[in-house]
Motif scaffolding. Structure first.
Motif, PDB file in Angstrom:
ATOM      1  N   GLN A  33     -84.938 -24.413 -75.688  1.00 19.86           N
ATOM      2  CA  GLN A  33     -85.828 -22.986 -75.778  1.00 19.86           C
ATOM      3  C   GLN A  33     -84.929 -22.447 -75.247  1.00 19.86           C
ATOM      4  OE1 GLN A  33     -88.903 -24.205 -72.257  1.00 19.86           O
ATOM      5  NE2 GLN A  33     -87.553 -22.695 -71.424  1.00 19.86           N
ATOM      6  N   SER A  34     -84.791 -21.260 -74.924  1.00 20.58           N
ATOM      7  CA  SER A  34     -83.703 -19.714 -74.749  1.00 20.58           C
ATOM      8  C   SER A  34     -82.311 -20.238 -73.429  1.00 20.58           C
ATOM      9  CB  SER A  34     -83.883 -18.589 -74.900  1.00 20.58           C
ATOM     10  OG  SER A  34     -85.612 -18.221 -73.880  1.00 20.58           O
ATOM     11  N   ASP A  35     -83.721 -20.943 -72.434  1.00 21.75           N
ATOM     12  CA  ASP A  35     -82.403 -20.498 -71.620  1.00 21.75           C
ATOM     13  C   ASP A  35     -81.767 -22.297 -71.551  1.00 21.75           C
ATOM     14  OD1 ASP A  35     -84.230 -21.385 -71.093  1.00 21.75           O
ATOM     15  OD2 ASP A  35     -84.855 -20.474 -68.924  1.00 21.75           O
ATOM     16  N   TRP A  36     -81.916 -23.702 -72.645  1.00 18.32           N
ATOM     17  CA  TRP A  36     -82.026 -24.495 -72.160  1.00 18.32           C
ATOM     18  C   TRP A  36     -80.517 -24.813 -72.943  1.00 18.32           C
ATOM     19  CZ3 TRP A  36     -84.058 -29.036 -69.480  1.00 18.32           C
ATOM     20  CH2 TRP A  36     -84.710 -28.742 -68.594  1.00 18.32           C
ATOM     21  N   THR A  37     -79.433 -24.082 -73.089  1.00 20.32           N
ATOM     22  CA  THR A  37     -78.499 -24.357 -74.383  1.00 20.32           C
ATOM     23  C   THR A  37     -77.964 -25.929 -73.724  1.00 20.32           C
ATOM     24  OG1 THR A  37     -77.104 -23.297 -72.708  1.00 20.32           O
ATOM     25  CG2 THR A  37     -77.769 -21.899 -74.335  1.00 20.32           C
ATOM     26  N   PRO A  38     -77.138 -26.591 -74.870  1.00 21.62           N
ATOM     27  CA  PRO A  38     -76.067 -27.773 -74.777  1.00 21.62           C
ATOM     28  C   PRO A  38     -75.557 -27.468 -73.507  1.00 21.62           C
ATOM     29  CG  PRO A  38     -76.292 -27.309 -76.945  1.00 21.62           C
ATOM     30  CD  PRO A  38     -77.100 -26.000 -76.920  1.00 21.62           C
ATOM     31  N   PRO A  39     -74.749 -27.167 -73.010  1.00 16.29           N
ATOM     32  CA  PRO A  39     -73.517 -26.874 -72.284  1.00 16.29           C
ATOM     33  C   PRO A  39     -74.644 -26.703 -70.962  1.00 16.29           C
ATOM     34  CG  PRO A  39     -72.954 -24.963 -72.948  1.00 16.29           C
ATOM     35  CD  PRO A  39     -74.198 -25.367 -74.291  1.00 16.29           C
ATOM     36  N   ALA A  40     -75.582 -26.090 -71.042  1.00 13.39           N
ATOM     37  CA  ALA A  40     -76.417 -26.054 -69.950  1.00 13.39           C
ATOM     38  C   ALA A  40     -77.392 -27.264 -69.519  1.00 13.39           C
ATOM     39  CB  ALA A  40     -77.709 -24.955 -69.612  1.00 13.39           C
ATOM     40  N   THR A  41     -77.548 -28.028 -70.562  1.00 13.77           N
ATOM     41  CA  THR A  41     -78.343 -28.592 -70.502  1.00 13.77           C
ATOM     42  C   THR A  41     -78.315 -31.029 -70.500  1.00 13.77           C
ATOM     43  OG1 THR A  41     -79.325 -29.178 -72.415  1.00 13.77           O
ATOM     44  CG2 THR A  41     -80.953 -27.787 -70.512  1.00 13.77           C
ATOM     45  N   PRO A  42     -76.825 -31.377 -69.989  1.00 13.81           N
ATOM     46  CA  PRO A  42     -76.218 -32.485 -70.244  1.00 13.81           C
ATOM     47  C   PRO A  42     -77.246 -33.217 -70.668  1.00 13.81           C
ATOM     48  CG  PRO A  42     -76.155 -31.712 -68.033  1.00 13.81           C
ATOM     49  CD  PRO A  42     -76.039 -30.931 -67.972  1.00 13.81           C
ATOM     50  N   ALA A  43     -78.472 -33.388 -69.682  1.00 19.76           N
ATOM     51  CA  ALA A  43     -79.507 -34.484 -69.944  1.00 19.76           C
ATOM     52  C   ALA A  43     -80.120 -34.980 -71.017  1.00 19.76           C
ATOM     53  CB  ALA A  43     -80.493 -34.502 -69.138  1.00 19.76           C
ATOM     54  N   LEU A  44     -79.991 -33.558 -71.928  1.00 21.02           N
ATOM     55  CA  LEU A  44     -80.387 -33.264 -73.850  1.00 21.02           C
ATOM     56  C   LEU A  44     -78.937 -33.402 -74.634  1.00 21.02           C
ATOM     57  CD1 LEU A  44     -83.382 -31.280 -72.845  1.00 21.02           C
ATOM     58  CD2 LEU A  44     -83.601 -33.388 -71.921  1.00 21.02           C
ATOM     59  N   TRP A  45     -78.288 -33.273 -74.089  1.00 24.17           N
ATOM     60  CA  TRP A  45     -77.161 -33.016 -74.934  1.00 24.17           C
ATOM     61  C   TRP A  45     -75.822 -33.556 -74.696  1.00 24.17           C
ATOM     62  CZ3 TRP A  45     -77.970 -31.766 -80.130  1.00 24.17           C
ATOM     63  CH2 TRP A  45     -79.523 -30.668 -80.549  1.00 24.17           C
ATOM     64  N   GLY A  46     -75.107 -33.925 -75.672  1.00 20.87           N
ATOM     65  CA  GLY A  46     -73.575 -34.953 -75.247  1.00 20.87           C
ATOM     66  C   GLY A  46     -72.826 -34.163 -76.301  1.00 20.87           C
TER      67      GLY A  46
END
Length: 317
Positions: A33-46
């Motif tokens: 979703q728009s406010d869950w960008t990769p750098p903002a969510t290290p639990a989701l993206w490496g």
């Protein structure tokens, strides 16, 4: 070619995206979703290394603590934690929470201790502390959502197994408390109790450990030199005629192992974790290793123990 990250997209294991000039690889499957960008969510993206811009198979993740420096708290509606209806994006803080940094003592210090400049410095310090407080809360929300997503997937996989069985050599079965599922792979015995392989979501990663009906919560993870007790976890069941333990000394080299190891978990930076059995104190214990670790690590006596000689669980074919 690497796809650009987009909101409203279902991402799964193996997906790599590009965002703001950097590449990221999925850690936890989810719908963006728009406010869950990769750098903002290290639990989701490496985040992947920038050294090789053409190699899509590069798995050199940059540690998540580097990403958190640019973390921006999401402001829109967030996915709820499993089993809850709370909307994380609600802007309904109490007056006390909104102004927790402006206590009477602080206000008095602003009036007495240095005039306008002194007061500005105190207020700036309070605002900085408040910002860090909010960023920490949002990271906790991301971890909570990812953990809830793992629980949902683990339960669904377990229900499907109970309905249809499995043809796989091994499978993770979700359980709670001291209930060890039938067919769990026995690693060893410590005193009078059996030790089995378990895993659970913790601190943005899927960590490995051991399970027994003798433990106070049922499962124990090893993480950052501590034992973490958990009562919601998965236990590995399987057919040892189709699996085998392969001896390793020191740091594991997957390419030269000779067999494919069972990839069982991941650190929060995306590093794969593999299952080990390692001797310690007259028993054989389940634990973990990775290509970044200098051997095997097992949870024991409140900490993690490093073992240099161990065996890795692999597929027998």
């Amino acid at each position: 070619m690497t796809q650009y990250w987009e909101p409203g997209t279902a991402y799964n294991y193996g997906d790599i995206v590009r965002y703001e000039g950097h590449r990221y690889k999925i850690v936890q499957p989810h719908t963006s979703q728009s406010d869950w960008t990769p750098p903002a969510t290290p639990a989701l993206w490496g985040r992947l290394s920038d050294e090789d811009h053409n190699g899509e198979g590069d798995n050199k993740y940059q540690p998540s603590y580097q990403q958190q420096q640019s973390y921006q708290p999401p402001q829109q509606q967030q996915p709820p934690q499993y089993g809850q209806q709370q909307q994380f994006g609600e802007d309904q803080k109490s007056e006390q929470e909104q102004h927790w940094y402006q206590k009477d003592d602080t206000k008095k210090a602003m009036e007495i201790g240095g005039g306008i400049l002194g007061g500005a410095a105190l207020l700036a310090g309070g605002m900085l502390a408040y910002k860090k407080h909010e960023e920490h809360k949002d990271q906790d929300r991301a971890d909570g959502w990812a953990r809830g997503n793992w629980i949902q997937e683990a339960k669904a996989r377990t229900e499907q197994y109970h309905r249809n069985g499995t043809d796989e050599p091994c499978l993770w079965v979700f359980t709670q408390g001291k209930q060890i599922p039938k067919g769990a792979i026995l690693v060893g015995r410590e005193k009078s109790w059996n030790l089995y392989i378990c895993r659970a979501f913790y601190d943005g990663g899927l960590q490995l450990g051991k399970a027994s009906d003798a433990f106070k919560k049922g499962g124990v993870l090893g993480y950052k030199n501590e034992e973490i007790h958990v009562d919601e976890f998965e236990v590995l069941i399987g057919d040892m005629n189709r699996l085998k333990w392969v001896p390793v000394s020191g740091r594991i080299n997957v390419a030269s192992l000779g067999y494919r190891p069972v990839e069982a978990g991941r650190e929060n930076d995306g590093t794969p974790l593999y299952i080990v059995e390692a001797p310690h104190k007259d028993a054989v214990h389940p634990g973990k290793t990775s290509e970044k670790l200098d051997g095997a690590y097992i949870p024991y006596d409140g900490k993690e123990k490093h073992v240099r000689e161990y065996r890795v669980l692999c597929y027998a074919y």
